[in-house]
Scaffold this motif. Structure first.
Motif, PDB file in Angstrom:
ATOM      1  N   TRP A   1      35.825 -30.780 -58.523  1.00  0.00           N
ATOM      2  CA  TRP A   1      36.713 -30.885 -57.367  1.00  0.00           C
ATOM      3  C   TRP A   1      37.722 -32.027 -57.496  1.00  0.00           C
ATOM      4  N   PRO A   2      38.593 -32.020 -58.506  1.00  0.00           N
ATOM      5  CA  PRO A   2      39.555 -33.111 -58.634  1.00  0.00           C
ATOM      6  C   PRO A   2      40.625 -33.096 -57.547  1.00  0.00           C
ATOM      7  N   ASP A   3      40.910 -31.933 -56.974  1.00  0.00           N
ATOM      8  CA  ASP A   3      41.974 -31.826 -55.978  1.00  0.00           C
ATOM      9  C   ASP A   3      41.480 -31.161 -54.693  1.00  0.00           C
ATOM     10  N   ALA A   4      40.730 -30.078 -54.804  1.00  0.00           N
ATOM     11  CA  ALA A   4      40.221 -29.357 -53.647  1.00  0.00           C
ATOM     12  C   ALA A   4      38.929 -29.990 -53.151  1.00  0.00           C
ATOM     13  N   LYS A   5      38.502 -29.596 -51.951  1.00  0.00           N
ATOM     14  CA  LYS A   5      37.238 -30.064 -51.387  1.00  0.00           C
ATOM     15  C   LYS A   5      36.323 -28.867 -51.158  1.00  0.00           C
ATOM     16  N   CYS A   6      35.064 -29.044 -51.478  1.00  0.00           N
ATOM     17  CA  CYS A   6      34.056 -28.032 -51.193  1.00  0.00           C
ATOM     18  C   CYS A   6      33.424 -28.404 -49.851  1.00  0.00           C
ATOM     19  N   LEU A   7      33.544 -27.513 -48.864  1.00  0.00           N
ATOM     20  CA  LEU A   7      33.034 -27.790 -47.526  1.00  0.00           C
ATOM     21  C   LEU A   7      31.631 -27.239 -47.311  1.00  0.00           C
ATOM     22  N   ALA A   8      31.337 -26.110 -47.937  1.00  0.00           N
ATOM     23  CA  ALA A   8      30.017 -25.485 -47.804  1.00  0.00           C
ATOM     24  C   ALA A   8      29.836 -24.505 -48.948  1.00  0.00           C
ATOM     25  N   TRP A   9      28.568 -24.249 -49.303  1.00  0.00           N
ATOM     26  CA  TRP A   9      28.285 -23.236 -50.310  1.00  0.00           C
ATOM     27  C   TRP A   9      26.856 -22.751 -50.156  1.00  0.00           C
ATOM     28  N   VAL A  10      26.615 -21.551 -50.669  1.00  0.00           N
ATOM     29  CA  VAL A  10      25.266 -21.007 -50.767  1.00  0.00           C
ATOM     30  C   VAL A  10      25.199 -20.159 -52.032  1.00  0.00           C
ATOM     31  N   VAL A  11      24.084 -20.270 -52.729  1.00  0.00           N
ATOM     32  CA  VAL A  11      23.845 -19.472 -53.931  1.00  0.00           C
ATOM     33  C   VAL A  11      22.807 -18.419 -53.566  1.00  0.00           C
ATOM     34  N   MET A  12      23.186 -17.173 -53.668  1.00  0.00           N
ATOM     35  CA  MET A  12      22.297 -16.046 -53.399  1.00  0.00           C
ATOM     36  C   MET A  12      21.827 -15.504 -54.752  1.00  0.00           C
ATOM     37  N   PRO A  13      20.835 -14.611 -54.771  1.00  0.00           N
ATOM     38  CA  PRO A  13      20.327 -14.126 -56.063  1.00  0.00           C
ATOM     39  C   PRO A  13      21.391 -13.497 -56.969  1.00  0.00           C
TER      40      PRO A  13
ATOM     41  N   ILE B   1      16.924 -22.050 -42.366  1.00  0.00           N
ATOM     42  CA  ILE B   1      17.786 -22.473 -43.463  1.00  0.00           C
ATOM     43  C   ILE B   1      17.150 -23.607 -44.270  1.00  0.00           C
ATOM     44  N   GLY B   2      16.350 -24.423 -43.643  1.00  0.00           N
ATOM     45  CA  GLY B   2      15.674 -25.499 -44.358  1.00  0.00           C
ATOM     46  C   GLY B   2      14.659 -25.004 -45.375  1.00  0.00           C
ATOM     47  N   ASP B   3      14.275 -23.732 -45.277  1.00  0.00           N
ATOM     48  CA  ASP B   3      13.317 -23.143 -46.215  1.00  0.00           C
ATOM     49  C   ASP B   3      13.990 -22.682 -47.510  1.00  0.00           C
ATOM     50  N   TYR B   4      15.315 -22.619 -47.503  1.00  0.00           N
ATOM     51  CA  TYR B   4      16.061 -22.120 -48.658  1.00  0.00           C
ATOM     52  C   TYR B   4      16.758 -23.294 -49.330  1.00  0.00           C
ATOM     53  N   PRO B   5      16.528 -23.511 -50.627  1.00  0.00           N
ATOM     54  CA  PRO B   5      17.027 -24.743 -51.254  1.00  0.00           C
ATOM     55  C   PRO B   5      18.467 -24.725 -51.774  1.00  0.00           C
ATOM     56  N   TYR B   6      19.115 -23.564 -51.844  1.00  0.00           N
ATOM     57  CA  TYR B   6      20.397 -23.498 -52.561  1.00  0.00           C
ATOM     58  C   TYR B   6      21.582 -23.328 -51.619  1.00  0.00           C
ATOM     59  N   TRP B   7      21.844 -24.332 -50.821  1.00  0.00           N
ATOM     60  CA  TRP B   7      22.991 -24.346 -49.919  1.00  0.00           C
ATOM     61  C   TRP B   7      23.377 -25.790 -49.645  1.00  0.00           C
ATOM     62  N   SER B   8      24.588 -25.974 -49.164  1.00  0.00           N
ATOM     63  CA  SER B   8      25.040 -27.317 -48.825  1.00  0.00           C
ATOM     64  C   SER B   8      26.202 -27.255 -47.840  1.00  0.00           C
ATOM     65  N   LEU B   9      26.239 -28.245 -46.959  1.00  0.00           N
ATOM     66  CA  LEU B   9      27.384 -28.498 -46.090  1.00  0.00           C
ATOM     67  C   LEU B   9      27.866 -29.901 -46.417  1.00  0.00           C
ATOM     68  N   THR B  10      29.151 -30.106 -46.468  1.00  0.00           N
ATOM     69  CA  THR B  10      29.691 -31.422 -46.753  1.00  0.00           C
ATOM     70  C   THR B  10      29.656 -32.239 -45.467  1.00  0.00           C
ATOM     71  N   GLU B  11      28.780 -33.228 -45.419  1.00  0.00           N
ATOM     72  CA  GLU B  11      28.570 -34.014 -44.203  1.00  0.00           C
ATOM     73  C   GLU B  11      29.834 -34.714 -43.724  1.00  0.00           C
ATOM     74  N   GLU B  12      30.564 -35.342 -44.636  1.00  0.00           N
ATOM     75  CA  GLU B  12      31.746 -36.079 -44.200  1.00  0.00           C
ATOM     76  C   GLU B  12      32.806 -35.161 -43.592  1.00  0.00           C
ATOM     77  N   TRP B  13      32.800 -33.900 -43.996  1.00  0.00           N
ATOM     78  CA  TRP B  13      33.767 -32.959 -43.425  1.00  0.00           C
ATOM     79  C   TRP B  13      33.475 -32.712 -41.958  1.00  0.00           C
ATOM     80  N   PHE B  14      32.199 -32.723 -41.566  1.00  0.00           N
ATOM     81  CA  PHE B  14      31.830 -32.493 -40.180  1.00  0.00           C
ATOM     82  C   PHE B  14      31.844 -33.778 -39.360  1.00  0.00           C
ATOM     83  N   ASN B  15      32.228 -34.904 -39.973  1.00  0.00           N
ATOM     84  CA  ASN B  15      32.396 -36.189 -39.290  1.00  0.00           C
ATOM     85  C   ASN B  15      31.187 -36.582 -38.441  1.00  0.00           C
ATOM     86  N   GLY B  16      30.006 -36.277 -38.920  1.00  0.00           N
ATOM     87  CA  GLY B  16      28.803 -36.678 -38.201  1.00  0.00           C
ATOM     88  C   GLY B  16      28.553 -35.909 -36.919  1.00  0.00           C
ATOM     89  N   GLU B  17      29.338 -34.864 -36.658  1.00  0.00           N
ATOM     90  CA  GLU B  17      29.129 -34.073 -35.449  1.00  0.00           C
ATOM     91  C   GLU B  17      27.748 -33.428 -35.500  1.00  0.00           C
TER      92      GLU B  17
END
Length: 167
Positions: free
Chosen positions: A58-70, A146-162
Motif C-alpha cells: 500500500w504505497p499510495d492506496a489505503k486498505c480499509l477492510a478485507w476478508v479472505v474466503m475459501p 465474526i470473532g470466530d473467523y480469523p481471516y478479516w481485518s478493519l483498519t482501526e485508524e480509518w474508523f477513528n475509534g468510533e
C-alpha cells in the motif's frame, strides 16, 4: 502488457465502465482460478492475510477492510493520488499469487482474470460495504460470530475509534 482483446467476453464486461478516481473508495472482489478453495488451507489463507497487511502493498492506496474466503477475497480500498485502481489490484493479486505459489512450490495461476469493482459513493455506504465484507464468513456459514473467523481485518485508524458495529 495484456490488452482488453486478450480477455474473455465476461472480463470485457467487467472492464467496460471501469474508472479510477483519486480519493474514492472501491470494493474489490477477486476469485481464485476455477473457484478452487485455495484459501481453505490455513497456510495459504495466512499468506493472503500477511500480504494484505503488508505496508509494501500500500504505497499510495489505503486498505480499509478485507476478508479472505475459501475461494475468493474482498478488499475495500481507498485510492491515493498516484496509482490507478487497476495497478493497485494487479499488485495485490501478484503479491498473493507469488507467495501462494512459493508455498505450494508451483507456478500456476492463482486468480481468475479480471476482478469485480464497485465504487462506493458516500461515507455511509463505505460503512455498509465494510460491514458486508467482514460479515461474509457468517453469511457463508463459516462462522457464527465474526470473532470466530480469523481471516478479516478493519483498519482501526480509518474508523477513528468510533464504536463500529459489525451488524
Amino acid at each position: 502488457m495484456q490488452t482488453i482483446e486478450n480477455y474473455s467476453p465476461s472480463t470485457k464486461a467487467l472492464r467496460k465502465s471501469r474508472y479510477s478516481k483519486t480519493g474514492h473508495v472501491y470494493s474489490i472482489t477477486s476469485v481464485c482460478m476455477c473457484r478452487e478453495k485455495l484459501f481453505s488451507s490455513y497456510q495459504n489463507a495466512r499468506l493472503v492475510a500477511q500480504a494484505l497487511n503488508s505496508k509494501k502493498l500500500w504505497p499510495d492506496a489505503k486498505c480499509l477492510a478485507w476478508v479472505v474466503m475459501p475461494d475468493h477475497m474482498h478488499v475495500l480500498i481507498e485510492l491515493g493520488e498516484i496509482e490507478p485502481l487497476s495497478l493497485v489490484v494487479q499488485r495485490i493479486k501478484s503479491l498473493i499469487a507469488t507467495a501462494v505459489n512459493q508455498e505450494r512450490n508451483k507456478r500456476q495461476p492463482v486468480w481468475q482474470r479480471g476482478y469485480y469493482d464497485h465504487a462506493i459513493r458516500t461515507d455511509e455506504d463505505v460503512l455498509l460495504a465494510a460491514r458486508y465484507i467482514v460479515n461474509n464468513p457468517i453469511r457463508a456459514g463459516l462462522a457464527v460470530n465474526i470473532g470466530d473467523y480469523p481471516y478479516w481485518s478493519l483498519t482501526e485508524e480509518w474508523f477513528n475509534g468510533e464504536n463500529f458495529s459489525l451488524w
